[in-house]
Design a protein around this motif. Structure first.
Motif, PDB file in Angstrom:
ATOM      1  N   ASN A 263      11.944 -99.821  57.658  1.00  0.00           N
ATOM      2  CA  ASN A 263      12.848 -98.701  57.934  1.00  0.00           C
ATOM      3  C   ASN A 263      14.089 -98.753  57.062  1.00  0.00           C
ATOM      4  OD1 ASN A 263      11.204 -97.446  59.817  1.00  0.00           O
ATOM      5  ND2 ASN A 263      12.077 -98.570  61.530  1.00  0.00           N
ATOM      6  N   LEU A 264      14.578 -99.931  56.775  1.00  0.00           N
ATOM      7  CA  LEU A 264      15.729-100.086  55.888  1.00  0.00           C
ATOM      8  C   LEU A 264      15.383 -99.586  54.483  1.00  0.00           C
ATOM      9  CD1 LEU A 264      18.648-101.183  55.792  1.00  0.00           C
ATOM     10  CD2 LEU A 264      17.681-103.380  55.085  1.00  0.00           C
ATOM     11  N   ILE A 265      14.203 -99.926  54.000  1.00  0.00           N
ATOM     12  CA  ILE A 265      13.755 -99.452  52.687  1.00  0.00           C
ATOM     13  C   ILE A 265      13.715 -97.927  52.668  1.00  0.00           C
ATOM     14  CG2 ILE A 265      11.772 -99.338  51.112  1.00  0.00           C
ATOM     15  CD1 ILE A 265      11.076-102.217  52.048  1.00  0.00           C
ATOM     16  N   ARG A 266      13.171 -97.330  53.704  1.00  0.00           N
ATOM     17  CA  ARG A 266      13.019 -95.875  53.775  1.00  0.00           C
ATOM     18  C   ARG A 266      14.352 -95.143  53.952  1.00  0.00           C
ATOM     19  NH1 ARG A 266       8.254 -95.860  58.177  1.00  0.00           N
ATOM     20  NH2 ARG A 266       6.537 -96.418  56.807  1.00  0.00           N
ATOM     21  N   GLU A 267      15.181 -95.657  54.857  1.00  0.00           N
ATOM     22  CA  GLU A 267      16.368 -94.914  55.278  1.00  0.00           C
ATOM     23  C   GLU A 267      17.632 -95.263  54.506  1.00  0.00           C
ATOM     24  OE1 GLU A 267      16.591 -95.590  59.510  1.00  0.00           O
ATOM     25  OE2 GLU A 267      14.538 -94.869  59.789  1.00  0.00           O
ATOM     26  N   ARG A 268      17.696 -96.475  53.936  1.00  0.00           N
ATOM     27  CA  ARG A 268      18.930 -96.894  53.269  1.00  0.00           C
ATOM     28  C   ARG A 268      18.604 -97.639  51.967  1.00  0.00           C
ATOM     29  NH1 ARG A 268      23.372 -99.315  56.718  1.00  0.00           N
ATOM     30  NH2 ARG A 268      24.563 -98.492  54.983  1.00  0.00           N
ATOM     31  N   PRO A 269      18.051 -96.932  50.997  1.00  0.00           N
ATOM     32  CA  PRO A 269      17.655 -97.606  49.750  1.00  0.00           C
ATOM     33  C   PRO A 269      18.825 -98.270  49.024  1.00  0.00           C
ATOM     34  CG  PRO A 269      17.484 -95.208  49.547  1.00  0.00           C
ATOM     35  CD  PRO A 269      17.742 -95.506  50.984  1.00  0.00           C
ATOM     36  N   LYS A 270      20.054 -97.778  49.215  1.00  0.00           N
ATOM     37  CA  LYS A 270      21.213 -98.422  48.573  1.00  0.00           C
ATOM     38  C   LYS A 270      21.349 -99.873  49.010  1.00  0.00           C
ATOM     39  CE  LYS A 270      24.412 -94.621  47.713  1.00  0.00           C
ATOM     40  NZ  LYS A 270      25.729 -94.078  48.024  1.00  0.00           N
ATOM     41  N   VAL A 271      21.028-100.145  50.262  1.00  0.00           N
ATOM     42  CA  VAL A 271      21.114-101.526  50.756  1.00  0.00           C
ATOM     43  C   VAL A 271      20.148-102.404  49.971  1.00  0.00           C
ATOM     44  CG1 VAL A 271      20.725-103.050  52.741  1.00  0.00           C
ATOM     45  CG2 VAL A 271      21.906-100.866  53.058  1.00  0.00           C
ATOM     46  N   ILE A 272      18.922-101.942  49.809  1.00  0.00           N
ATOM     47  CA  ILE A 272      17.906-102.718  49.094  1.00  0.00           C
ATOM     48  C   ILE A 272      18.312-102.912  47.628  1.00  0.00           C
ATOM     49  CG2 ILE A 272      15.469-102.802  48.412  1.00  0.00           C
ATOM     50  CD1 ILE A 272      16.014-103.091  51.488  1.00  0.00           C
ATOM     51  N   GLU A 273      18.890-101.885  47.018  1.00  0.00           N
ATOM     52  CA  GLU A 273      19.255-101.923  45.599  1.00  0.00           C
ATOM     53  C   GLU A 273      20.498-102.766  45.320  1.00  0.00           C
ATOM     54  OE1 GLU A 273      19.841 -97.799  44.688  1.00  0.00           O
ATOM     55  OE2 GLU A 273      17.757 -97.297  45.111  1.00  0.00           O
ATOM     56  N   ARG A 274      21.462-102.783  46.248  1.00  0.00           N
ATOM     57  CA  ARG A 274      22.777-103.331  45.918  1.00  0.00           C
ATOM     58  C   ARG A 274      23.212-104.559  46.722  1.00  0.00           C
ATOM     59  NH1 ARG A 274      26.415 -97.935  45.784  1.00  0.00           N
ATOM     60  NH2 ARG A 274      28.104 -99.455  45.693  1.00  0.00           N
TER      61      ARG A 274
END
Length: 191
Positions: free
Chosen positions: A153-164
């Motif tokens: 869900n984090l990947i889907r909903e908040r890609p900035k978190v995964i990227e940064r």
């Protein structure tokens, strides 16, 4: 005029340029270096913060372990609402994960603005409601989802978190150890 802040506020309440200028006259801009703290546990949160550039993370320190509560990127507002409203010391630590620029407004200034114009009070109420909903959703996520579901869900909903955000902070945010996150990422492959 700060166009970024003007557009952000106008997504919630419609302000004229004059009303925005009045609001903006009560703000200050501060810059934080990477790893610099905006607020430390034990401080009282007396401001609301708008992230115009960079990233903030709030976390709790429990028995020497950091537990990440949330990340705030550009165009996000943050305040430790409990400390801000009650005047009690915060239990949170807020640090910049990147060089960060923040526009701040004090509680006293907000109170003055609330008295001057009902639009400002409406803005404050709606922001508090959004904060409450965010806390409720986070609690439900940690309670009702598996670690793998939380990560997907984090990947889907908040890609900035995964990227940064570094992986060990992501693990802390979804409530697992970094080794467990590594296993989940390996299992999911290129998800």
């Amino acid at each position: 005029m700060n166009t970024q802040l003007f557009q952000n506020i106008n997504k919630t309440v419609s302000l004229s340029k004059e009303e925005f200028e009045q609001f903006y006259s009560y703000t200050q801009t501060i810059k934080l270096k990477r790893k610099e703290f905006l607020l430390s546990e034990g401080d009282t949160c007396k401001h609301s913060y708008f992230v115009s550039k960079g990233c903030l993370r709030y976390f709790y320190s429990i028995e020497g372990n950091e537990h990440t509560g949330q990340f705030f990127f550009e165009n996000n507002w943050y305040t430790d609402l409990e400390s801000f409203l009650t005047g009690k010391p915060s239990r949170q630590n807020i640090e910049a994960l990147e060089p960060t620029q923040i526009i701040t407004i004090s509680k006293d200034s907000l109170e003055k603005l609330y008295m001057l114009n009902p639009k400002f009070e409406r803005f404050g109420r709606l922001m508090a409601e959004r904060a409450f909903i965010g806390i409720k959703q986070r609690t439900e996520m940690l309670t009702n989802q598996s670690a793998e579901e939380r990560y997907i869900n984090l990947i889907r909903e908040r890609p900035k978190v995964i990227e940064r955000i570094p992986q060990h902070y992501i693990a802390s945010y979804i409530g697992i150890q970094p080794q467990s996150l590594s296993r989940i990422r390996k299992k999911l492959g290129n998800y």
